[in-house]
Write a protein that holds these residues in place. Structure first.
Motif: not given
Lengths: 304, 304, 304
Positions: B232-238, B227
């Motif tokens: 940013d975290e949303s980019e990570y999850h994607e 992570k």
């Protein structure tokens, strides 16, 4: 030795000390003869403050004797945090081991703890108090390199707060060594230690300049001057800078000098000293293993 | 092997590597034949950063050879905090053990430290640098499951920061493996590693989509995408969501696939994969024991 | 025993318990007969929360059997911090050891973990859940000092939150002991435990005053009342002060009383009790070694 608890170097007579050093020399000469000697024996390690070097050295010593350790781990992970007294802790741990090693921040802790247990207890340092196995390995290193006959030793650095130094100085009195203490005025021997040494009939001199005495020494024992002892840092740097030694100085004034240090060093011994034959501080640390093997061997034998 | 320090997988020839893997296979086949082989030997563990898995694996390996360990413990409890240099620390600890294992956060630390000691020193990871025993256990696992003949391997996940991956990729070049690198663009192999591989004549291809290559692979080596690498975290999850594997995908595209992972995994390998025969990541971790036994056996033999 | 995982004292029948206690008594009578029994075996220690006493006791037990340990160390230094699941951790560590000991803050953790491994797993405490080896050493101590025939036992202190107490109380039902629970009203047994005991046909009575029952007891098992259980400190001191015992009270009311405590104690047992013959709490801690040796011996035998 008649004692089974080893609390202070002061409790050991010249004869006791020589018995330990002789045994250590025997072990160093032929470690394999001792490799199974205490198979099945367990040494309980109670370190109430960190001390990697001492702990690893005791562990290695016990394992080199064929035994093993049982380690309390750090205080943070122990029952001490739940308010258990030291007396209770040692009485519990005594059930897990055949002998105990205690390191504690409070002076007198080892003596107190030893009164509650039957298993032999070895003091591995109690605050400003005693650290007898350090003294024994220092003596062993001095004997191996310079011998005790007509010994002239310089002890330099922080002589005020250095537990190691006080204990060594006291032990050297029984070997009639000439002791030269070299330090800034603000870090001279405490009056009580100086008094003690004079009472023992020790031949002691104090200096502020190493040059005054360097050429007469067989051994120079260097200790670290800690920044925290000085109110401002510039003063520290000025003072510390004068109590350092390097290879050029040794080569010029005293080629045969044995250099010792309890370690860790910071910059009081220049790295160029490491290459000299007389640089014995790493070997001194290594000597902790046979010396502690000798001591463990003797107390485990005794307690059978 | 002619070296006694083990610093990098790169120092090992194909012949060296095969000698270690052969010895490891012998040990795995009959561990009891090695159970007393290094009785009385001590391995010094110097872990300057945490690494449970590697530390436990080395400990188990040394003990399975009949030897024992002497552990420095955490840095917080060590002389390092008093300003001791790594060179001094290893020279002290050398006196407590017959061989040393060093884990350190700084790249190059193992090489530097090895220059100060006579005892064999094994690098157990130095920051972004090398971790040769991980590479050896990876190679052992690949050989046991797929063999090196005509090997096609996929390496997926964080290829930019993964030390494990760079070291494995380099080692695989000596076995002429076809290597497929699967990652998001932002986590592709660093240019220097890619250059290195091409120089070695490696057959290398890069992909952003696992589907492009999954069916051709013998082995898929998955790594964790962290992570912290993403602003940013949303980019990570994607991104992370696309570099995961599950049982249905494997069953559909490549039933014989061997799946590896250096562990710990988070969710890049679905738990339903655990039940497949090809799920070898736990066995891969277990293989660390015979592989490290083999290496320790060889360096301890060498240093006698 | 048919089980190889030891999760809860409840899984053990009277016969199972007696088999462990008999083996422990045999070991205590002649430990040297067991000194090489599990040479070469490794016990993996996974302590996800600190517990010095239990960890040292298991270590000593395994080493007294000729075996050795492989220790995960603290959670801070482990892969758990990288988000690894308990199931993954135990599956990895299983590859390093022949049996596992797990301490975990979450109730049910040991049961869950045991479902993922083949190596025998022993629960060393899971939060508010079970701690079967503590119960076994308690039972061993009771049997050695008072026997189970017509046993009358008092259990005093924090009966609400004390995991140790619930587990012991349940185990005592299979020995038909008369159990007297002595506590402030706010720390009485939870309804579920009381119900459980009644269901088992246990002979149970509750008291708020130790004087009501002290003279009839064979054994008094004292537990610590924790300050944190009380909203204000003055209330704590008032209550705690009433659930303490001292030597004068014992001498006056019940000279033959065996006094037990799981330790650490703070001040619920006065230090003057330590000198009485019936003060068995240190011996009780020491009994952890033969009891755990017995259990390890049995599960390692079983798993061969």
């Amino acid at each position: 030795m008649r004692q089974d608890h080893i609390i202070s170097a002061k409790q050991l007579s010249r004869r006791d000390i020589e018995a330990v050093l002789d045994r250590a020399a025997e072990i160093a000469a032929d470690p394999s003869a001792y490799a199974d000697r205490h198979e099945g024996s367990l040494l309980g390690l109670l370190f109430f403050e960190p001390s990697t070097r001492t702990k690893m050295s005791f562990s290695a010593a016990m394992k080199r004797l064929g035994g093993d350790i049982v380690d309390m781990g750090t205080v943070e992970s122990s029952s001490v945090k739940k308010g258990e007294s030291l007396a209770d802790t040692v009485r519990v741990v005594e059930g897990y081991a055949d002998a105990l090693v205690l390191r504690h921040p409070s002076e007198g802790a080892a003596q107190m703890a030893s009164e509650f247990v039957d298993a032999p207890l070895i003091n591995a340092g109690d605050g400003a108090g005693q650290h007898p196995t350090q003294t024994l390995l220092d003596l062993y290193t001095i004997r191996e390199n310079a011998g005790f006959d007509d010994l002239s030793i310089g002890i330099m650095g922080d002589l005020k707060y250095g537990r190691t130094v006080h204990s060594l100085a006291h032990a050297l009195t029984v070997f009639d060594a000439r002791q030269h203490f070299v330090s800034p005025e603000s870090l001279q021997l405490p009056r009580s230690v100086r008094y003690d040494l004079h009472e023992s009939g020790a031949e002691v001199r104090e200096h502020t300049d190493l040059d005054d005495v360097l050429s007469e020494l067989d051994v120079l024992y260097v200790t670290r001057i800690q920044k925290e002892r000085f109110p401002d840092e510039s003063e520290y740097h000025e003072v510390a800078g004068e109590y350092q030694i390097d290879a050029a100085t040794i080569r010029e004034h005293n080629e045969d000098l044995t250099v010792m240090h309890p370690l860790p060093r910071v910059d009081e011994i220049d790295h160029d000293v490491d290459e000299l034959d007389g640089a014995q501080y790493f070997q001194q640390a290594h000597n902790g293993v046979p010396v502690r093997m000798a001591l463990l061997d003797m107390v485990l034998e005794e307690s059978r």
